[in-house]
Design an enzyme around this catalytic site. Sequence first.
Site, PDB file in Angstrom:
ATOM      1  CB  CYS A  85      -0.859   0.013   1.250  1.00  0.00           C
ATOM      2  SG  CYS A  85      -1.795  -1.515   1.451  1.00  0.00           S
TER       3      CYS A  85
ATOM      4  CG  HIS B 118       9.382 -31.471 -26.449  1.00  0.00           C
ATOM      5  ND1 HIS B 118       9.685 -32.787 -26.692  1.00  0.00           N
ATOM      6  CD2 HIS B 118      10.463 -30.763 -26.826  1.00  0.00           C
ATOM      7  CE1 HIS B 118      10.916 -32.871 -27.185  1.00  0.00           C
ATOM      8  NE2 HIS B 118      11.408 -31.647 -27.277  1.00  0.00           N
TER       9      HIS B 118
ATOM     10  CE  LYS C 215       7.213  -0.011 -10.520  1.00  0.00           C
ATOM     11  NZ  LYS C 215       7.398  -0.681 -11.823  1.00  0.00           N
TER      12      LYS C 215
ATOM     13  CG  ASN D 298       2.669  -1.458   2.962  1.00  0.00           C
ATOM     14  OD1 ASN D 298       1.968  -2.295   2.415  1.00  0.00           O
ATOM     15  ND2 ASN D 298       3.915  -1.226   2.618  1.00  0.00           N
ATOM     16  N   GLY D 299       1.281  -3.823   4.932  1.00  0.00           N
ATOM     17  CA  GLY D 299       1.856  -5.088   5.398  1.00  0.00           C
ATOM     18  C   GLY D 299       0.762  -6.011   5.877  1.00  0.00           C
TER      19      GLY D 299
ATOM     20  CD  GLU E   2       2.834  -6.292 -15.587  1.00  0.00           C
ATOM     21  OE1 GLU E   2       3.964  -6.146 -16.026  1.00  0.00           O
ATOM     22  OE2 GLU E   2       2.565  -6.198 -14.364  1.00  0.00           O
TER      23      GLU E   2
ATOM     24  NE  ARG F 170       4.312   1.734  -1.629  1.00  0.00           N
ATOM     25  CZ  ARG F 170       5.513   1.202  -1.500  1.00  0.00           C
ATOM     26  NH1 ARG F 170       6.492   1.629  -2.255  1.00  0.00           N
ATOM     27  NH2 ARG F 170       5.741   0.256  -0.628  1.00  0.00           N
TER      28      ARG F 170
ATOM     29  CD1 TRP G 228      -2.930  -4.440  -4.972  1.00  0.00           C
ATOM     30  CD2 TRP G 228      -2.274  -5.834  -3.360  1.00  0.00           C
ATOM     31  NE1 TRP G 228      -2.879  -5.703  -5.506  1.00  0.00           N
ATOM     32  CE2 TRP G 228      -2.488  -6.580  -4.551  1.00  0.00           C
ATOM     33  CE3 TRP G 228      -1.869  -6.522  -2.207  1.00  0.00           C
ATOM     34  CZ2 TRP G 228      -2.288  -7.958  -4.624  1.00  0.00           C
ATOM     35  CZ3 TRP G 228      -1.674  -7.898  -2.280  1.00  0.00           C
ATOM     36  CH2 TRP G 228      -1.876  -8.603  -3.481  1.00  0.00           C
TER      37      TRP G 228
ATOM     38  CD  GLU H 132       9.455  -8.469 -18.949  1.00  0.00           C
ATOM     39  OE1 GLU H 132       9.367  -9.343 -18.065  1.00  0.00           O
ATOM     40  OE2 GLU H 132       9.036  -7.303 -18.794  1.00  0.00           O
TER      41      GLU H 132
ATOM     42  CE  LYS I 173       6.045  -5.434 -18.230  1.00  0.00           C
ATOM     43  NZ  LYS I 173       7.197  -5.968 -17.654  1.00  0.00           N
TER      44      LYS I 173
END
Length: 608
Positions: A2, A505, A603, A102-103, A489, A27, A76, A482, A486
């Site tokens: 957060c 395979h 983030k 936060n946490g 998300e 965040r 968040w 990558e 991208k």
Amino acid sequence: MCGIVGYTGPNPALSKVIEGLRRLEYRGYDSAGVALATTLSQPLFVAKKAGKLINLENELASDHASAKSGIGHTRWATHGGPTDENAHPHISDSGKLAVIHNGIIENYVELRAYLEKCGYKFNSETDTESVVHLLSEEYKTTKDLSAAMRLVCQKLRGSFTLLAIHSDDPETIVGARRNSPLVVGLGEEENFLASDVSAFIAHTKRALELGQDQVVTVTPNEVNVTDLFGNGVTPKAFEITWDANSAERGGFAHFMLKEIFEQPKAISDTLAGRFNDEGKVQIPELKNLNLGIDRILILACGTAFHAGLIGKYALEEWSKIPVDVELASEFRYRKPVLSKNTLVITISQSGETMDTLMALRYAKELGAQTLSVCNTIGSTIPRESDAVFYTHAGPEIAVASTKALLTQIVGIHLVGLFIAQEKSSLSTAQINSLAAELSALPNKVEEILETVEPLREMTRGFKEATSVLFLGRHVGFPAALEGALKLKELAYMHAEGFAGGELKHGPIALIEQGTPVIAVLPPESSEIAEKMRSNIQEIKARGARVIAIADSSIDIDVPHLIRIPKTIELLQPILSIVPMQVFAYEMAVARGNDVDQPRNLAKSVTVE
Ligand code: M6R
């Protein structure tokens, strides 16, 4: 994960807090809230609202100019959904005390049961609300918010950054931290507290880092730091080198686009001063490491993990030391064998990713030496590492990591060259030639960005696709991973990266008429160039619409060909990833998604 901000000083606190929240919104953006101390010993003004910060701003009818201190939070969600009730701040029964957090408070269930027995009423499903009631309980006896905070922190398990204000002492903000970031911004007769410096860089460049299990008491003219038992502590001061404008969009539609376009400069800044006039690699930050190592282990998450996967190829080839790369979140839960001859390199943009931090601590416990490749100065991971290589990419605000990644790869390459130089596993001529290749990268990235318009237009033609596959071999494989991350998300599309050799395979079964496949081809001189070309034939024969990314040494017949400048194979991902970033960006825009704040993400992932 957060965002937390506090302000105390002569200016109206609300506008400073909202400004800080705007910069920290990356965040977390499930809800936002503020608490202001407007009148001595009267209930605080509190407003909180589910959804993005703008929802809260729309609720705020007045600027509450009398409030000279305040705290704000952008969330968040972890415990309890993103509702108004679960939004922070959480308030004591008297309404005079407010807490943001936060946490994760791991023992909140037992604390809540105890507090309910004591008669406290809970209004949310959060773990945080236990803290405000516990603080209120301790305050009853101490009548001192800092002392009460120390006692509370002794009873908490888990990770936290906490800020609290009480209207009995309206100019004071008390903060505390464990395994979660908190920095102090030192202004002129005003002070700030925040999750990171971007919240206050427009006002001051002077900052203090808080250590583990420390409590800070901040007034407009004073900052006092103690441990949890009240012993005074001298916090580490640092100057913020980031430019305040770099935390603004500067005319770009989104932070992500701005950050993509900042990549040439970011790479230059990572390289700055790393080669002396004789072409020797200079990384004095590594002098404390004993490079008599026999193994390197890279630990990271998400995009930073991909930086590790890409970096491994050069690091191992140049240093002649075996290199493994592992997800930090997986490493912690097995019984790895490490020794003092193992160098563990953590890679993290934020320096606060909980999984990476915990993996770092575990590696240290197991006796390894540790090096962090990090962008955020003074963050926890570099602070706890034996050595740190800062990438100097500047603030990265968009949730999707772009310039941080390219500079992480360059950082790992520099570390690889330095080790090779120290061990003489590369000749001076080889190092000079690689240094020249690395130094040429900023201009080459610039070249890609100058010719990006047709790619943006082409991307829009794929807007209705349900799935996009990414293909590569050698360093092109992690580059493909990558590219897929991208797109997932940002565009919320099914996307997967494959190693070309693995197609037959299993994954080739996914190809049907019209499936878009982005294929990263190596230079023609690579031993896998021909094999990659065969892979492309195999998928074309099954109906794939291929978008190839290749330099001009490659001749290939595909519907869409994106040219990138030439470089050596090991460095090619630094160029080939750029078009994939643009593809994901443009796809998100075309699909109407929020580019800078994609759904469900934040983030900096400071919870496990
Ligand atoms: O701050 P870190 O580099 O440790 O973050 C690691 C990942 O959370 C991060 O790279 C994430 O995967 C990005 N959102 C991807 O764009």
